[in-house]
Design a protein around this motif. Structure first.
Motif, PDB file in Angstrom:
ATOM      1  N   GLY B 174      97.556  42.702  -9.852  1.00  0.00           N
ATOM      2  CA  GLY B 174      96.314  41.939  -9.791  1.00  0.00           C
ATOM      3  C   GLY B 174      95.094  42.808 -10.088  1.00  0.00           C
ATOM      4  N   ARG B 175      93.959  42.338  -9.606  1.00  0.00           N
ATOM      5  CA  ARG B 175      92.681  42.965  -9.921  1.00  0.00           C
ATOM      6  C   ARG B 175      92.592  44.398  -9.374  1.00  0.00           C
ATOM      7  NH1 ARG B 175      89.054  40.649  -6.383  1.00  0.00           N
ATOM      8  NH2 ARG B 175      87.426  42.188  -5.972  1.00  0.00           N
ATOM      9  N   LEU B 176      93.208  44.617  -8.223  1.00  0.00           N
ATOM     10  CA  LEU B 176      93.041  45.905  -7.550  1.00  0.00           C
ATOM     11  C   LEU B 176      94.363  46.656  -7.434  1.00  0.00           C
ATOM     12  CD1 LEU B 176      90.805  44.535  -4.669  1.00  0.00           C
ATOM     13  CD2 LEU B 176      90.034  46.046  -6.501  1.00  0.00           C
ATOM     14  N   SER B 177      94.289  47.965  -7.565  1.00  0.00           N
ATOM     15  CA  SER B 177      95.474  48.795  -7.359  1.00  0.00           C
ATOM     16  C   SER B 177      95.697  48.998  -5.869  1.00  0.00           C
ATOM     17  CB  SER B 177      95.287  50.152  -8.030  1.00  0.00           C
ATOM     18  OG  SER B 177      94.363  50.920  -7.282  1.00  0.00           O
ATOM     19  N   LEU B 178      96.895  49.450  -5.535  1.00  0.00           N
ATOM     20  CA  LEU B 178      97.205  49.711  -4.133  1.00  0.00           C
ATOM     21  C   LEU B 178      96.252  50.744  -3.535  1.00  0.00           C
ATOM     22  CD1 LEU B 178     101.048  49.787  -3.457  1.00  0.00           C
ATOM     23  CD2 LEU B 178      99.254  49.098  -1.880  1.00  0.00           C
ATOM     24  N   ASP B 179      95.940  51.769  -4.331  1.00  0.00           N
ATOM     25  CA  ASP B 179      95.017  52.799  -3.842  1.00  0.00           C
ATOM     26  C   ASP B 179      93.645  52.216  -3.522  1.00  0.00           C
ATOM     27  OD1 ASP B 179      96.766  54.890  -3.829  1.00  0.00           O
ATOM     28  OD2 ASP B 179      96.261  55.597  -5.827  1.00  0.00           O
ATOM     29  N   GLU B 180      93.199  51.328  -4.390  1.00  0.00           N
ATOM     30  CA  GLU B 180      91.889  50.721  -4.155  1.00  0.00           C
ATOM     31  C   GLU B 180      91.902  49.855  -2.902  1.00  0.00           C
ATOM     32  OE1 GLU B 180      89.986  50.147  -8.595  1.00  0.00           O
ATOM     33  OE2 GLU B 180      91.758  48.978  -8.092  1.00  0.00           O
ATOM     34  N   VAL B 181      92.962  49.090  -2.752  1.00  0.00           N
ATOM     35  CA  VAL B 181      93.084  48.246  -1.564  1.00  0.00           C
ATOM     36  C   VAL B 181      93.053  49.102  -0.299  1.00  0.00           C
ATOM     37  CG1 VAL B 181      94.628  46.712  -0.280  1.00  0.00           C
ATOM     38  CG2 VAL B 181      94.346  46.420  -2.750  1.00  0.00           C
ATOM     39  N   GLU B 182      93.844  50.130  -0.334  1.00  0.00           N
ATOM     40  CA  GLU B 182      93.894  51.037   0.814  1.00  0.00           C
ATOM     41  C   GLU B 182      92.504  51.611   1.117  1.00  0.00           C
ATOM     42  OE1 GLU B 182      97.084  53.859   0.455  1.00  0.00           O
ATOM     43  OE2 GLU B 182      96.128  55.205   1.899  1.00  0.00           O
ATOM     44  N   GLN B 183      91.803  51.981   0.071  1.00  0.00           N
ATOM     45  CA  GLN B 183      90.474  52.563   0.216  1.00  0.00           C
ATOM     46  C   GLN B 183      89.496  51.571   0.855  1.00  0.00           C
ATOM     47  OE1 GLN B 183      89.761  55.721  -0.417  1.00  0.00           O
ATOM     48  NE2 GLN B 183      87.753  55.297   0.485  1.00  0.00           N
ATOM     49  N   ILE B 184      89.553  50.343   0.375  1.00  0.00           N
ATOM     50  CA  ILE B 184      88.634  49.313   0.870  1.00  0.00           C
ATOM     51  C   ILE B 184      88.873  49.033   2.356  1.00  0.00           C
ATOM     52  CG2 ILE B 184      88.117  46.843   0.734  1.00  0.00           C
ATOM     53  CD1 ILE B 184      88.551  47.092  -2.322  1.00  0.00           C
ATOM     54  N   TYR B 185      90.138  48.902   2.709  1.00  0.00           N
ATOM     55  CA  TYR B 185      90.445  48.598   4.109  1.00  0.00           C
ATOM     56  C   TYR B 185      90.146  49.792   5.016  1.00  0.00           C
ATOM     57  CZ  TYR B 185      92.308  43.926   3.552  1.00  0.00           C
ATOM     58  OH  TYR B 185      92.425  42.580   3.323  1.00  0.00           O
ATOM     59  N   TRP B 186      90.432  50.972   4.510  1.00  0.00           N
ATOM     60  CA  TRP B 186      90.124  52.144   5.325  1.00  0.00           C
ATOM     61  C   TRP B 186      88.626  52.240   5.589  1.00  0.00           C
ATOM     62  CZ3 TRP B 186      90.661  55.225   8.958  1.00  0.00           C
ATOM     63  CH2 TRP B 186      89.942  56.419   9.052  1.00  0.00           C
ATOM     64  N   ASN B 187      87.855  51.929   4.575  1.00  0.00           N
ATOM     65  CA  ASN B 187      86.404  51.947   4.735  1.00  0.00           C
ATOM     66  C   ASN B 187      85.969  51.022   5.871  1.00  0.00           C
ATOM     67  OD1 ASN B 187      83.743  50.342   4.028  1.00  0.00           O
ATOM     68  ND2 ASN B 187      83.494  52.359   3.094  1.00  0.00           N
ATOM     69  N   MET B 188      86.521  49.814   5.882  1.00  0.00           N
ATOM     70  CA  MET B 188      86.118  48.848   6.911  1.00  0.00           C
ATOM     71  C   MET B 188      86.641  49.247   8.297  1.00  0.00           C
ATOM     72  SD  MET B 188      86.189  45.101   5.064  1.00  0.00           S
ATOM     73  CE  MET B 188      87.829  45.191   4.347  1.00  0.00           C
ATOM     74  N   VAL B 189      87.904  49.625   8.360  1.00  0.00           N
ATOM     75  CA  VAL B 189      88.487  50.005   9.652  1.00  0.00           C
ATOM     76  C   VAL B 189      87.738  51.215  10.223  1.00  0.00           C
ATOM     77  CG1 VAL B 189      90.526  50.965  10.774  1.00  0.00           C
ATOM     78  CG2 VAL B 189      90.765  49.067   9.171  1.00  0.00           C
ATOM     79  N   HIS B 190      87.527  52.177   9.372  1.00  0.00           N
ATOM     80  CA  HIS B 190      86.872  53.403   9.809  1.00  0.00           C
ATOM     81  C   HIS B 190      85.499  53.122  10.408  1.00  0.00           C
ATOM     82  CE1 HIS B 190      84.196  56.916   8.594  1.00  0.00           C
ATOM     83  NE2 HIS B 190      84.931  57.382   9.585  1.00  0.00           N
ATOM     84  N   LYS B 191      84.706  52.317   9.688  1.00  0.00           N
ATOM     85  CA  LYS B 191      83.373  52.009  10.195  1.00  0.00           C
ATOM     86  C   LYS B 191      83.438  51.181  11.480  1.00  0.00           C
ATOM     87  CE  LYS B 191      81.498  50.330   6.400  1.00  0.00           C
ATOM     88  NZ  LYS B 191      80.448  49.754   5.535  1.00  0.00           N
ATOM     89  N   ALA B 192      84.406  50.290  11.542  1.00  0.00           N
ATOM     90  CA  ALA B 192      84.494  49.391  12.696  1.00  0.00           C
ATOM     91  C   ALA B 192      84.738  50.141  14.001  1.00  0.00           C
ATOM     92  CB  ALA B 192      85.584  48.361  12.472  1.00  0.00           C
TER      93      ALA B 192
END
Lengths: 195, 195
Positions: B174-192
């Motif tokens: 799809g639109r995003l690679s696994l690495d990108e997905v991981e990066q996006i979620y880590w960003n949110m989890v980390h900040k949360a």
DNA sequence: ACAATATATGAACAATCGTTCAGATAGAAC
DNA sequence: GTTCTATCTGAACGATTGTTCATATATTGT
């Protein structure tokens, strides 16, 4: 002996839907028979067909009404506020609305695969409308520089998924009050999306 | 005519579980018949009972093996690292492990209610072990002052719920690679969770 | 080549499924 | 008080359910 207790059209209909709601939520659509529903209402299975064309429609109607009430309640909430305020209201609204209707919520996302393709498409459309409301908030805040979100679509789904997690563990009368729950989730959501 | 194609014990067993896995994930445990599973394998329904005592055990075994593999893989990951590093590894691990097994994941939390009470308790125990691993990370980081989490138990469930959301939309290619997905979620989890 | 065993068939079981429908009856309308 | 109609019963329909089992055979071990 038929019609043992008088004219019940306006009472039996809601009772059938309530019984179906409970049983579907507890055992799953496929595992619940029309006879079980009828028994819960205190009626024979055949009588159900005065109120629904078939079992499928019973499920569909429950899901559609739930989603319509969700969108309607959300519409009442929406105001012209800044994004952070809007997001806070959304978090509170989502948690409270869903915790008040655990059975409906459970069905609305566990039984999607038991809908016919046409019915599924209709429910999906309603669901997307709800997601769009949140995405608009996130997008607005992103444009205004209040939020720092890598991908608003994913963030939308992530926030909703996170909030839906409440339903798996929250029980009223438990360790935490609704206000506290709302506060905790808002804290996490807020930090997750803020710049 | 019986035994049409030779000695198949070591082949038929896995094929039955694979077919059951696919069908359960697609249509739900209650909606899938033993005859459907048998047909997918190319065998008569009676033959299934050489490999499972009953339908229930088929479901239970799939879920137990999945949870055991999950815990085993997580165990390989765990090291003595600081909490933030551990959390980042956990996020990546969770996303990748689960995206590789969409059917197992789907079943493992959609079909819990179709387990007998004893089987349910066993799966629940495994699930709790997994949650505890994450909670330990969050608790350690909280103690070290790296995290600012109002309630570690809720934060645990919130993070897992959020990560599980990936499964509802991610499609490889799809639109995003696994690495990108991981990066996006880590960003949110980390900040949360961060102070 | 033969005996033993593992693995499959295919029919059968009682139970239950969603749905239909003729007939019965209670309440509403007059 | 009679007719009309909405509502329900109870039986029935064929299809399907999970599971069992006598029977048959392909393969393995001798």
């Amino acid at each position: 002996m038929a019609r043992t207790q008088g004219s019940h059209s306006d009472i039996t209909g809601p009772r059938i839907r309530k019984a179906a709601l409970n049983l579907f939520a507890r055992h799953g659509y496929a595992a619940v028979s029309m006879r079980q529903i009828a028994k819960e209402v205190g009626v024979q299975a055949g009588a159900l067909y005065n109120y629904t064309p078939d079992k499928q429609h019973l499920l569909f109607r429950l899901m559609r009404e739930h989603m319509q009430e969700l969108l309607s309640a959300l519409g009442d909430l929406q105001q012209g506020q800044d994004a952070q305020e809007a997001l806070r209201h959304f978090v509170g609204f989502h948690i409270r609305f869903h915790l008040q209707r655990p059975d409906e919520v459970f069905i609305a996302y566990m039984e999607l695969r038991n809908l016919t393709p046409e019915n599924f498409a209709e429910i999906e459309d309603l669901r997307r409308q709800y997601e769009n409301a949140l995405e608009n908030i996130l997008h607005t805040g992103q444009q205004a520089g209040q939020f720092a979100i890598p991908d608003t679509k994913i963030a939308t789904l992530a926030v909703i998924a996170m909030l839906n997690g409440v339903m798996t563990w929250y029980r009223s009368g438990g360790r935490l009050s609704l206000d506290e729950v709302e506060q905790i989730y808002w804290n996490m959501v807020h930090k997750a999306v803020t710049a």
